[in-house]
Design a protein around this motif. Sequence first.
Motif, PDB file in Angstrom:
ATOM      1  N   THR A   1       3.381  12.658  -0.798  1.00  0.00           N
ATOM      2  CA  THR A   1       2.222  12.395   0.065  1.00  0.00           C
ATOM      3  C   THR A   1       2.636  11.499   1.212  1.00  0.00           C
TER       4      THR A   1
ATOM      5  N   SER B   1       9.311  12.614 -10.212  1.00  0.00           N
ATOM      6  CA  SER B   1       9.740  11.619 -11.212  1.00  0.00           C
ATOM      7  C   SER B   1      10.952  10.819 -10.742  1.00  0.00           C
TER       8      SER B   1
ATOM      9  N   SER C   1       9.811   8.805  -6.912  1.00  0.00           N
ATOM     10  CA  SER C   1       8.806   7.740  -7.046  1.00  0.00           C
ATOM     11  C   SER C   1       9.419   6.413  -7.498  1.00  0.00           C
TER      12      SER C   1
ATOM     13  N   GLU D   1       0.844  -1.218   0.000  1.00  0.00           N
ATOM     14  CA  GLU D   1       0.000   0.000   0.000  1.00  0.00           C
ATOM     15  C   GLU D   1       0.872   1.259   0.000  1.00  0.00           C
TER      16      GLU D   1
ATOM     17  N   ALA E   1       2.736   1.734  -3.333  1.00  0.00           N
ATOM     18  CA  ALA E   1       1.815   2.180  -4.392  1.00  0.00           C
ATOM     19  C   ALA E   1       1.578   3.689  -4.249  1.00  0.00           C
ATOM     20  N   LEU E   2       1.440   4.155  -3.011  1.00  0.00           N
ATOM     21  CA  LEU E   2       1.267   5.582  -2.742  1.00  0.00           C
ATOM     22  C   LEU E   2       2.524   6.354  -3.160  1.00  0.00           C
ATOM     23  N   ASP E   3       3.692   5.797  -2.858  1.00  0.00           N
ATOM     24  CA  ASP E   3       4.965   6.441  -3.210  1.00  0.00           C
ATOM     25  C   ASP E   3       5.078   6.644  -4.725  1.00  0.00           C
ATOM     26  N   GLU E   4       4.673   5.614  -5.452  1.00  0.00           N
ATOM     27  CA  GLU E   4       4.801   5.674  -6.901  1.00  0.00           C
ATOM     28  C   GLU E   4       3.868   6.738  -7.482  1.00  0.00           C
ATOM     29  N   LYS E   5       2.714   6.860  -6.854  1.00  0.00           N
ATOM     30  CA  LYS E   5       1.717   7.839  -7.304  1.00  0.00           C
ATOM     31  C   LYS E   5       2.160   9.255  -6.953  1.00  0.00           C
ATOM     32  N   ASP E   6       2.600   9.444  -5.700  1.00  0.00           N
ATOM     33  CA  ASP E   6       3.058  10.768  -5.257  1.00  0.00           C
ATOM     34  C   ASP E   6       4.000  10.631  -4.066  1.00  0.00           C
TER      35      ASP E   6
END
Length: 227
Positions: free
Chosen positions: A136, A208, A211, A125, A128-133
Amino acid sequence: MEKKMFLRNKYWVLRHGKSIPNEKGLIVSSMENGIKEEYQLADEGVGQAQLAGELFLKELKERNIPLESVRICYSPFARTSHTAKVVASVLNLPFEGPQCKMMGDLRERYFGPSFELFSHDKYAEIWALDEKDPFTRPEGGESVNDVATRLASALAIIESEFQGCAVLIVSHGDPLQILQTVLNATKQNTESSSNDLASIIQAVKVPSVLSQHRKFALVTGELRPVE
């Protein structure tokens, strides 16, 4: 074209050996829990730390680096200080001496109360958040950018205190991934003409880059030179 590394020291990173939390499948990321002895290395992890120390010693000999030039900088968590202590013993360096330095900024990434002491399965989880932003934060925890910022501070302190040393950074999976990501990006960033470490790192702390930190993952007990 890659830039020449701008650092005053040679660096290796070492992820702690397999820990008791690793064996139990638990996320232990708060300082409060992380320093507890019950969360230090498992027996297998002690063996991994021993092997990493022997490999590091071999690499030092191959590069003709004297042991007097070695510095071990480590996270205060039980599993990392245990690892660093084992490595120092292999190198025959006094763990309480000036060549070994505990640094709070090398601690584990705090994933927040929703993850603390829960199953390792929840890492998916976070990543996945890291890759998105990567800016955050998991609720109550640290973002990739937060960790990159404190690692830059740790690096600045090491660079100001030591020169021409072989520095072994003993830390955790996420922080070491993030550190390698940032340092790799600084080598690729040919636009920056600055020699100021903080400015160089600040320039590459962008979504970029940050992430992508999972690309630099280390297994427990893995030693890696930062070229």
